[in-house]
Design an enzyme around this catalytic site. Structure first.
Site, PDB file in Angstrom:
ATOM      1  N   ASP A 116       0.901  -1.375   0.339  1.00 33.75           N
ATOM      2  CA  ASP A 116       0.114  -0.209   0.341  1.00 33.75           C
ATOM      3  C   ASP A 116       0.725   1.670   0.043  1.00 33.75           C
ATOM      4  O   ASP A 116       1.881   1.450   0.454  1.00 33.75           O
ATOM      5  CB  ASP A 116      -0.761   0.102   1.329  1.00 33.75           C
ATOM      6  CG  ASP A 116      -1.863   0.795   1.081  1.00 33.75           C
ATOM      7  OD1 ASP A 116      -3.449   0.609   0.461  1.00 33.75           O
ATOM      8  OD2 ASP A 116      -1.718   2.157   1.121  1.00 33.75           O
ATOM      9  N   GLY A 146     -15.209   3.008   3.885  1.00 34.89           N
ATOM     10  CA  GLY A 146     -13.913   3.907   4.027  1.00 34.89           C
ATOM     11  C   GLY A 146     -12.867   3.333   2.458  1.00 34.89           C
ATOM     12  O   GLY A 146     -11.749   3.764   1.902  1.00 34.89           O
ATOM     13  N   GLN A 147     -14.275   2.403   1.066  1.00 31.66           N
ATOM     14  CA  GLN A 147     -13.477   2.458   0.003  1.00 31.66           C
ATOM     15  C   GLN A 147     -13.389   3.786  -0.570  1.00 31.66           C
ATOM     16  O   GLN A 147     -14.110   3.929  -0.996  1.00 31.66           O
ATOM     17  CB  GLN A 147     -14.534   0.897  -0.675  1.00 31.66           C
ATOM     18  CG  GLN A 147     -13.544   0.459  -1.346  1.00 31.66           C
ATOM     19  CD  GLN A 147     -15.430  -1.094  -2.852  1.00 31.66           C
ATOM     20  OE1 GLN A 147     -15.694  -0.591  -2.090  1.00 31.66           O
ATOM     21  NE2 GLN A 147     -14.718  -0.792  -3.582  1.00 31.66           N
ATOM     22  N   HIS A 165     -10.771  -5.689  -3.517  1.00 25.24           N
ATOM     23  CA  HIS A 165      -8.922  -5.894  -2.383  1.00 25.24           C
ATOM     24  C   HIS A 165      -9.276  -6.010  -1.248  1.00 25.24           C
ATOM     25  O   HIS A 165     -10.307  -5.278  -0.299  1.00 25.24           O
ATOM     26  CB  HIS A 165      -8.074  -4.447  -2.598  1.00 25.24           C
ATOM     27  CG  HIS A 165      -8.583  -3.155  -2.494  1.00 25.24           C
ATOM     28  ND1 HIS A 165      -9.928  -2.682  -2.985  1.00 25.24           N
ATOM     29  CD2 HIS A 165      -8.229  -2.493  -1.141  1.00 25.24           C
ATOM     30  CE1 HIS A 165      -9.625  -1.599  -2.345  1.00 25.24           C
ATOM     31  NE2 HIS A 165      -9.157  -0.712  -1.630  1.00 25.24           N
ATOM     32  N   HIS A 223      -6.857  -5.979   2.328  1.00 26.03           N
ATOM     33  CA  HIS A 223      -5.700  -4.969   2.922  1.00 26.03           C
ATOM     34  C   HIS A 223      -5.370  -6.147   3.972  1.00 26.03           C
ATOM     35  O   HIS A 223      -5.737  -6.796   4.584  1.00 26.03           O
ATOM     36  CB  HIS A 223      -6.253  -3.990   4.327  1.00 26.03           C
ATOM     37  CG  HIS A 223      -6.698  -2.709   3.401  1.00 26.03           C
ATOM     38  ND1 HIS A 223      -6.270  -2.128   2.547  1.00 26.03           N
ATOM     39  CD2 HIS A 223      -8.207  -2.771   2.895  1.00 26.03           C
ATOM     40  CE1 HIS A 223      -6.903  -1.109   2.605  1.00 26.03           C
ATOM     41  NE2 HIS A 223      -7.772  -1.552   2.449  1.00 26.03           N
TER      42      HIS A 223
END
Ligand code: 5GP
Ligand code: ZN
Length: 113
Positions: A30, A92-93, A99, A101
């Protein structure tokens, strides 16, 4: 998807620090890590979110989670790790390509913020 950031990373038109690739998925660091280890596990197939998956994606979803677990072992996260999928703006996307995390390397609090 022409305008998708993660599709561009998968196609190598935007660079990222890849830590894993197979036929179905890539994983890369990230850009704004929230833990000492923060890797994104991303399917090569464009699906915008977990909510947009269907029963046809069950095997793919399982593979993504197994990839996260295998990477956690490979990256030495023996004391614990967290796998998170933010779904929708309210959760919070910010990138609309599914994906997971993979976070580890520090103590994780619960509930998450
Ligand atoms: P979300 O907020 O959608 O759950 O997660 C998107 C993640 O992608 C964020 O943690 C963000 O830091 C990461 N990200 C955004 N742009 C880039 C980029 O260009 N490269 C990489 N490697 N990660 C990115
Ligand atoms: Zn995409």
């Amino acid at each position: 998807m022409l305008d998708c950031l993660f599709c561009k990373i998968i196609q190598r038109s935007i660079s990222a620090k890849l830590v894993f690739e197979d036929n179905d998925a890539v994983a890369f660091e990230d850009i704004n890590p929230q833990a000492p280890t923060h890797v994104l596990v991303v399917p090569k197939k464009h699906v915008s979110s977990l909510a947009e998956t269907t029963d046809a994606d069950v095997v793919l979803l399982g593979r993504l989670q197994r990839t996260a677990a295998a990477l956690a072992a490979k990256l030495g996260l023996s004391s614990g790790f967290r796998v998170v999928a933010n779904n929708g703006r309210g959760a919070g996307q910010t990138v609309e390509h599914l994906h997971y995390h993979l976070l580890g390397g520090r103590e994780m609090k619960w509930p998450p913020g």
